[in-house]
Design a protein around this motif. Structure first.
Motif, mmCIF file in Angstrom:
data_model
loop_
_atom_site.group_PDB
_atom_site.id
_atom_site.type_symbol
_atom_site.label_atom_id
_atom_site.label_comp_id
_atom_site.label_asym_id
_atom_site.label_seq_id
_atom_site.Cartn_x
_atom_site.Cartn_y
_atom_site.Cartn_z
ATOM 1 N N PRO A 1 0.807 -1.220 -0.323
ATOM 2 C CA PRO A 1 -0.017 -0.062 0.172
ATOM 3 C C PRO A 1 0.716 1.266 0.033
ATOM 4 O O PRO A 1 1.946 0.979 0.210
ATOM 5 C CB PRO A 1 -1.081 -0.173 1.368
ATOM 6 N N SER B 1 -0.788 4.387 1.167
ATOM 7 C CA SER B 1 -0.932 5.293 2.486
ATOM 8 C C SER B 1 -0.483 5.105 3.413
ATOM 9 O O SER B 1 -1.169 3.692 3.768
ATOM 10 C CB SER B 1 -2.566 5.793 2.181
ATOM 11 N N GLU C 1 -5.839 1.132 -2.981
ATOM 12 C CA GLU C 1 -6.510 1.954 -2.627
ATOM 13 C C GLU C 1 -7.321 2.464 -3.926
ATOM 14 O O GLU C 1 -8.686 2.912 -3.071
ATOM 15 C CB GLU C 1 -5.412 3.272 -2.632
ATOM 16 N N ARG D 1 -11.219 3.152 -3.118
ATOM 17 C CA ARG D 1 -12.153 4.504 -3.109
ATOM 18 C C ARG D 1 -13.061 5.127 -3.893
ATOM 19 O O ARG D 1 -13.978 4.975 -3.642
ATOM 20 C CB ARG D 1 -10.711 4.961 -3.888
ATOM 21 N N PHE E 1 -8.637 7.386 0.361
ATOM 22 C CA PHE E 1 -7.776 6.764 -0.137
ATOM 23 C C PHE E 1 -7.373 6.872 -0.870
ATOM 24 O O PHE E 1 -7.704 7.159 -2.378
ATOM 25 C CB PHE E 1 -9.263 5.659 -0.451
#
Length: 479
Positions: free
Chosen positions: A30, A32, A396, A400, A478
């Motif tokens: 990922p 984030s 993400e 999202r 996201f």
């Protein structure tokens, strides 16, 4: 969701038949640190054992009326474990007050005539419960617990008993009064069950294990199955013994699992009303909440999205097979960024949008909006493409997309009149249908290639962020 021709008879729309294995799992890291798509409520998303340990600690409770069978042993271990948790957590959570275990633990066979719980006979009592009058907890070993275990495993049984024990906890903590609505009491208990399950998932339980992949997904499936039945406005059962929709009950469980018991204390009538917002609860008497998936209905939904979001370049819709230069086309609906086209496999989408014939409410909810929510999610990818600055092909992006689909769902609580003279509006039950699909097939929470993160908990959480938020929140969380 409902669709009606102006001046005509109201015909309902939006829900879906759940299908498994329609999306693949994303691999990679990922980007984030604030919203890790490969974690579950701050915990690693893991597979592994779930259920009663091979070498569990001995039970601390005796079961009255037991047949000494496997189900009662599972229930006895569950109550013992839940009590061990609250012995530790209750004083820390509720101002140092001492926790008091229930007076008695009772088992019965709902097919038998000789047993009693809470002052009543247990014949036909296919249930589990907490009795405030005599401070006891009990369950049906004949039908309820075996069915739960067969459908969702040991931890579904444990979760139900954690919910029932939550009623004892909330009374001891003065979270409820005699005037407290059933809806509040029940969702607090859902939340308190989530608090206990977090402890198990973290590996602290000496009796049970819970992985945050399929194990936790099965608990959410059981929670969805316990939703209130879908009612019409004039049904005499309206307002009686209300527990909440699948979306509401799953949300309450997630609050407890993610944020602890303080979030359960915050659940009251005002909080539930805010969380429910304008989401419809009851069907009009002349609606069923279902509309067959057709080319016309798909076009109406897409037109409604255009009105609600006003993109500068609305995506085109095709019902023909197409290749895409920059994305993998995955049925039943795909979005191609290079051509800005939504590609619909109508026969496959119609299969997804067909409600199950039994409609008994005993399992995951099915209907047209699991189909239409997939369609809406691909429109949300078109909006992300136009927005720019975000990837469409990673974890993400999938979450999202689920979040923005939640935003669109709320927008559809208000009727939208389309150029073809139809109106589109959400109806009661639609959100639950979307949530079931997000859990089972994950397509609403998938990226442009149809790939989704493994955790149904995370997928539903992302959708809920959108239901309770807006587009800006989805893009910020996201990113």
């Amino acid at each position: 969701m409902s669709r009606r021709h102006l001046g005509g008879v109201v015909v309902a729309a939006c829900a879906a038949l759940l299908i498994a294995s329609c999306s693949t799992t994303l691999q990679g890291k990922p980007v984030s640190v604030f919203s890790d798509p490969f974690s579950v409520a701050g915990m690693p998303a893991t597979d592994g054992p779930t259920g009663l340990r091979d070498d569990p600690a001995g039970p601390s409770r005796v079961v009255v009326g037991t047949d000494n069978g496997r189900i009662d042993e599972l229930g006895r271990q569950a109550v013992s474990d839940i009590e061990e948790f609250w012995q530790q957590a209750f004083p820390e959570t509720f101002d140092g007050n001492e926790f008091t275990p229930v007076k008695q633990v009772v088992s019965w066979d709902s097919d038998g005539f000789d047993e009693e719980f809470c002052g009543d006979g247990t014949y036909g009592l296919v249930n589990a419960g907490y009795c405030f009058d005599d401070n006891t907890i009990g369950w049906d070993r004949g039908q309820l617990l075996p069915a739960l275990r067969k459908a969702n495993g040991d931890m579904a049984v444990t979760m139900v008993l954690a919910h029932e024990y939550g009623h004892s906890v909330q009374h001891q903590a003065d979270l409820v009064k005699p005037s407290t609505p059933t809806l509040v009491s029940e969702q607090q208990a859902d939340c308190l069950a989530g608090v206990y399950m977090r402890w198990v998932a973290e590996g602290h339980s000496p009796r049970f294990t819970l992985n945050t992949g399929d194990g936790l997904n099965n608990l959410l499936a059981a929670m969805i199955a316990f939703r209130d039945p879908l009612l019409n406005q004039s049904d005499p059962e309206v307002g009686e013994d209300e527990h909440g929709s699948a979306f509401e009950r799953v949300s309450a469980f997630q609050f407890g699992f993610t944020d602890g018991a303080s979030s359960c204390r915050a659940i009251d009538t005002k909080e539930i009303e805010q969380r429910r917002g304008d989401l419809p609860v009851l069907l009009p008497d002349d609606q069923t909440g279902e509309l067959p998936v057709t080319e016309q209905s798909v076009r109406s939904i897409v037109e409604a999205m255009g009105i609600l979001f006003s993109p500068a370049k609305p995506p085109a819709v095709t019902f023909e097979s197409e290749n895409c230069a920059d994305a993998r086309v995955t049925p039943p609906v795909a979005y191609c960024p290079s051509s800005n086209t939504i590609i619909v496999d109508l026969p496959e989408l119609a299969k997804v949008g067909t409600a199950e014939a039994d409609g008994d409410g005993g399992g995951l909810v099915t209907g047209d909006n699991t189909a239409y929510s997939i369609l809406v999610s691909r429109y949300m990818q078109a909006l992300q493409h136009e927005h720019g600055g975000v990837a469409l092909d990673n974890a993400e992006a999938g979450l999202r997309t689920a979040c923005l689909t939640g935003v669109a769902t709320v927008k559809m609580t208000k009727e939208v009149t389309t150029p073809d003279g139809n109106t589109i509006a959400l109806t009661a039950g639609d959100v639950d249908e979307a949530v079931s699909g997000i859990l089972v097939n994950g397509l609403v929470a998938s990226d442009v290639n149809g790939e989704s993160v493994p955790s149904g908990f995370s997928r539903i959480d992302a959708f809920r962020v959108g239901v309770l938020g807006d587009e800006a929140r989805c893009f910020k969380r996201f990113n």
